[in-house]
Scaffold this motif. Structure first.
Motif, PDB file in Angstrom:
ATOM      1  N   ILE A 189     -15.044  11.358  29.968  1.00 25.67           N
ATOM      2  CA  ILE A 189     -13.735  11.533  30.575  1.00 25.67           C
ATOM      3  C   ILE A 189     -13.828  12.562  31.691  1.00 25.67           C
ATOM      4  O   ILE A 189     -14.780  13.339  31.768  1.00 25.67           O
ATOM      5  N   GLU A 190     -12.828  12.560  32.577  1.00 30.75           N
ATOM      6  CA  GLU A 190     -12.747  13.611  33.590  1.00 30.75           C
ATOM      7  C   GLU A 190     -12.292  14.880  32.896  1.00 30.75           C
ATOM      8  O   GLU A 190     -11.185  14.946  32.360  1.00 30.75           O
ATOM      9  N   ALA A 191     -13.161  15.875  32.889  1.00 33.60           N
ATOM     10  CA  ALA A 191     -12.913  17.073  32.086  1.00 33.60           C
ATOM     11  C   ALA A 191     -12.465  18.254  32.944  1.00 33.60           C
ATOM     12  O   ALA A 191     -13.034  18.516  34.007  1.00 33.60           O
ATOM     13  N   ARG A 192     -11.466  18.958  32.460  1.00 34.88           N
ATOM     14  CA  ARG A 192     -11.059  20.201  33.085  1.00 34.88           C
ATOM     15  C   ARG A 192     -11.936  21.348  32.602  1.00 34.88           C
ATOM     16  O   ARG A 192     -12.085  22.357  33.288  1.00 34.88           O
ATOM     17  N   SER A 193     -12.510  21.179  31.409  1.00 34.96           N
ATOM     18  CA  SER A 193     -13.392  22.207  30.865  1.00 34.96           C
ATOM     19  C   SER A 193     -14.439  21.555  29.967  1.00 34.96           C
ATOM     20  O   SER A 193     -14.207  20.475  29.408  1.00 34.96           O
ATOM     21  N   LYS A 194     -15.601  22.216  29.870  1.00 31.65           N
ATOM     22  CA  LYS A 194     -16.684  21.750  29.013  1.00 31.65           C
ATOM     23  C   LYS A 194     -17.187  22.941  28.199  1.00 31.65           C
ATOM     24  O   LYS A 194     -17.276  24.043  28.719  1.00 31.65           O
ATOM     25  N   ARG A 195     -17.519  22.676  26.963  1.00 31.34           N
ATOM     26  CA  ARG A 195     -18.136  23.732  26.163  1.00 31.34           C
ATOM     27  C   ARG A 195     -19.086  23.100  25.157  1.00 31.34           C
ATOM     28  O   ARG A 195     -18.892  21.964  24.714  1.00 31.34           O
ATOM     29  N   LEU A 196     -20.109  23.862  24.829  1.00 22.11           N
ATOM     30  CA  LEU A 196     -21.126  23.404  23.895  1.00 22.11           C
ATOM     31  C   LEU A 196     -21.058  24.241  22.634  1.00 22.11           C
ATOM     32  O   LEU A 196     -21.036  25.470  22.710  1.00 22.11           O
ATOM     33  N   GLU A 197     -20.994  23.586  21.485  1.00 24.49           N
ATOM     34  CA  GLU A 197     -20.891  24.297  20.214  1.00 24.49           C
ATOM     35  C   GLU A 197     -21.969  23.803  19.256  1.00 24.49           C
ATOM     36  O   GLU A 197     -22.427  22.668  19.364  1.00 24.49           O
ATOM     37  N   TRP A 198     -22.345  24.676  18.342  1.00 24.94           N
ATOM     38  CA  TRP A 198     -23.281  24.305  17.286  1.00 24.94           C
ATOM     39  C   TRP A 198     -22.479  23.928  16.044  1.00 24.94           C
ATOM     40  O   TRP A 198     -21.702  24.723  15.526  1.00 24.94           O
ATOM     41  N   ASN A 199     -22.626  22.687  15.602  1.00 24.70           N
ATOM     42  CA  ASN A 199     -21.932  22.207  14.412  1.00 24.70           C
ATOM     43  C   ASN A 199     -22.810  22.489  13.197  1.00 24.70           C
ATOM     44  O   ASN A 199     -23.709  21.711  12.866  1.00 24.70           O
ATOM     45  N   ALA A 200     -22.576  23.626  12.552  1.00 27.21           N
ATOM     46  CA  ALA A 200     -23.412  24.041  11.430  1.00 27.21           C
ATOM     47  C   ALA A 200     -23.264  23.110  10.235  1.00 27.21           C
ATOM     48  O   ALA A 200     -24.220  22.895   9.481  1.00 27.21           O
ATOM     49  N   LYS A 201     -22.082  22.527  10.059  1.00 27.13           N
ATOM     50  CA  LYS A 201     -21.838  21.646   8.919  1.00 27.13           C
ATOM     51  C   LYS A 201     -22.705  20.402   8.975  1.00 27.13           C
ATOM     52  O   LYS A 201     -23.325  20.005   7.990  1.00 27.13           O
ATOM     53  N   ASP A 202     -22.754  19.758  10.165  1.00 27.18           N
ATOM     54  CA  ASP A 202     -23.515  18.516  10.323  1.00 27.18           C
ATOM     55  C   ASP A 202     -24.893  18.737  10.938  1.00 27.18           C
ATOM     56  O   ASP A 202     -25.693  17.804  11.024  1.00 27.18           O
ATOM     57  N   GLY A 203     -25.176  19.963  11.424  1.00 19.76           N
ATOM     58  CA  GLY A 203     -26.492  20.271  11.953  1.00 19.76           C
ATOM     59  C   GLY A 203     -26.798  19.648  13.298  1.00 19.76           C
ATOM     60  O   GLY A 203     -27.892  19.137  13.512  1.00 19.76           O
ATOM     61  N   HIS A 204     -25.824  19.663  14.226  1.00 17.49           N
ATOM     62  CA  HIS A 204     -26.089  19.138  15.563  1.00 17.49           C
ATOM     63  C   HIS A 204     -25.229  19.870  16.589  1.00 17.49           C
ATOM     64  O   HIS A 204     -24.275  20.567  16.248  1.00 17.49           O
ATOM     65  N   TYR A 205     -25.589  19.708  17.874  1.00 11.74           N
ATOM     66  CA  TYR A 205     -24.788  20.251  18.954  1.00 11.74           C
ATOM     67  C   TYR A 205     -23.602  19.327  19.210  1.00 11.74           C
ATOM     68  O   TYR A 205     -23.698  18.107  19.070  1.00 11.74           O
ATOM     69  N   SER A 206     -22.491  19.905  19.637  1.00 15.53           N
ATOM     70  CA  SER A 206     -21.318  19.138  20.048  1.00 15.53           C
ATOM     71  C   SER A 206     -20.917  19.572  21.448  1.00 15.53           C
ATOM     72  O   SER A 206     -20.664  20.758  21.689  1.00 15.53           O
ATOM     73  N   LEU A 207     -20.902  18.622  22.376  1.00 16.10           N
ATOM     74  CA  LEU A 207     -20.379  18.861  23.711  1.00 16.10           C
ATOM     75  C   LEU A 207     -18.923  18.419  23.697  1.00 16.10           C
ATOM     76  O   LEU A 207     -18.621  17.261  23.421  1.00 16.10           O
ATOM     77  N   ILE A 208     -18.011  19.334  23.999  1.00 14.36           N
ATOM     78  CA  ILE A 208     -16.579  19.060  23.926  1.00 14.36           C
ATOM     79  C   ILE A 208     -16.003  19.062  25.332  1.00 14.36           C
ATOM     80  O   ILE A 208     -16.078  20.070  26.045  1.00 14.36           O
ATOM     81  N   LEU A 209     -15.448  17.933  25.732  1.00 12.62           N
ATOM     82  CA  LEU A 209     -14.839  17.775  27.050  1.00 12.62           C
ATOM     83  C   LEU A 209     -13.325  17.729  26.873  1.00 12.62           C
ATOM     84  O   LEU A 209     -12.811  16.905  26.117  1.00 12.62           O
ATOM     85  N   GLU A 210     -12.630  18.603  27.566  1.00 14.83           N
ATOM     86  CA  GLU A 210     -11.172  18.642  27.501  1.00 14.83           C
ATOM     87  C   GLU A 210     -10.605  18.074  28.803  1.00 14.83           C
ATOM     88  O   GLU A 210     -10.911  18.561  29.889  1.00 14.83           O
ATOM     89  N   GLY A 211      -9.787  17.022  28.676  1.00 10.13           N
ATOM     90  CA  GLY A 211      -9.171  16.408  29.842  1.00 10.13           C
ATOM     91  C   GLY A 211      -7.660  16.486  29.780  1.00 10.13           C
ATOM     92  O   GLY A 211      -7.088  17.032  28.837  1.00 10.13           O
ATOM     93  N   GLU A 212      -7.001  15.919  30.775  1.00  6.68           N
ATOM     94  CA  GLU A 212      -5.545  15.971  30.827  1.00  6.68           C
ATOM     95  C   GLU A 212      -4.913  15.128  29.724  1.00  6.68           C
ATOM     96  O   GLU A 212      -3.870  15.478  29.178  1.00  6.68           O
ATOM     97  N   LYS A 213      -5.549  13.983  29.399  1.00  7.86           N
ATOM     98  CA  LYS A 213      -4.937  13.062  28.437  1.00  7.86           C
ATOM     99  C   LYS A 213      -5.588  13.092  27.062  1.00  7.86           C
ATOM    100  O   LYS A 213      -5.216  12.327  26.182  1.00  7.86           O
ATOM    101  N   GLY A 214      -6.574  13.945  26.894  1.00  5.64           N
ATOM    102  CA  GLY A 214      -7.229  13.989  25.592  1.00  5.64           C
ATOM    103  C   GLY A 214      -8.551  14.726  25.675  1.00  5.64           C
ATOM    104  O   GLY A 214      -8.820  15.456  26.627  1.00  5.64           O
TER     105      GLY A 214
END
Length: 259
Positions: free
Chosen positions: A147-172
């Motif tokens: 999606i077209e993202a206004r912001s991006k952040r990378l988090e470590w998902n300790a529960k599932d043991g993987h990285y999560s790239l989270i893109l925040e857009g206007e509609k979701g």
């Protein structure tokens, strides 16, 4: 007095070292984040794999209803798509082609030819999923429709043991999960506000670095109680696809209808 000044100098020196180490750790973490983000975007951008052909064994669940069928697919980096659906005997049932703007469908047994906008609604006549044909083309190639993202952040998902790239857009927002060692995409979630539009899981990757293709793709649509399991077989990476592969003309005598 002299002793007090000496302790003060030592304290200042220790504090300076702590600050320097903290800043260095922060810089290293930031550098790691930027490198990781760039690697992810490079590996799974639209041009990661230029073209692909494959045989898909599809198992579709809609509530208690179960369908199983085979499709021959061709996709390219221009987000074009061709799907030839086959009967259990290998005979053609239908052909669907998206050239990026238009979507065309020829139902062989009904001898009906449809043409219209390349949209999720029209794609749903063959595959009932909330995906634009261009998104489906990318997913089959192992690319990520972002999606077209206004912001991006990378988090470590300790529960599932993987990285999560989270893109925040206007509609979701979009959440993309990556294996920490191979950086293979293992899950994509597309959210509209607080509602999960769809989730895609990938597994059993094959191929050289930058050319890895998932052999298992599972699509879940909670709102429609739809699950689609796709097994990729006999795939070819970066074949030369002729222009005619993404063109479809109605056979002589067949009436053309709008979707």
């Amino acid at each position: 007095m002299h002793k007090h000044s000496r302790l003060k100098r030592i304290s200042t020196c220790v504090l300076r070292q702590i600050i320097q180490r903290t800043l260095q750790s922060f810089y290293n973490a930031l550098l790691h984040y930027e490198c990781l983000l760039c690697s992810i975007l490079h590996l799974y951008g639209n041009d990661a794999i230029a073209s692909l052909t494959a045989e898909l064994t599809v198992e579709l669940w809609r509530g208690a209803e179960r369908l199983r069928f085979t499709q021959m697919v061709a996709v390219d980096h221009q987000k074009r798509l061709r799907i030839d659906a086959l009967s259990p005997m290998g005979s053609p049932i239908s052909t669907l082609v998206s050239d990026g703007g238009r979507l065309m469908l020829y139902a062989v047994s009904q001898k009906r030819f449809f043409i219209g906008e390349s949209s999720p609604e029209n794609l749903g006549r063959l595959l009932p999923v909330p995906l634009d044909p261009s998104e489906l083309s990318m997913l089959i190639r192992g690319a990520i429709p972002m999606i077209e993202a206004r912001s991006k952040r990378l988090e470590w998902n300790a529960k599932d043991g993987h990285y999560s790239l989270i893109l925040e857009g206007e509609k979701g927002r979009e959440i993309i999960g990556f294996d920490p060692k191979s950086y293979d995409v293992i899950r994509i979630e597309r959210w509209i506000e607080d509602a999960l539009r769809y989730a895609v899981r990938f597994a059993d990757y094959e191929g050289a670095p930058n050319l890895r293709v998932p052999q298992r793709i599972r699509l879940e649509v909670p709102d429609g109680k739809i699950e689609v399991d796709m097994t990729v077989k006999n795939h070819q990476v970066n074949p030369d696809l002729p222009l005619e592969a993404f063109q479809l003309k109605p056979p002589r005598g067949v009436v053309v209808q709008s979707f």
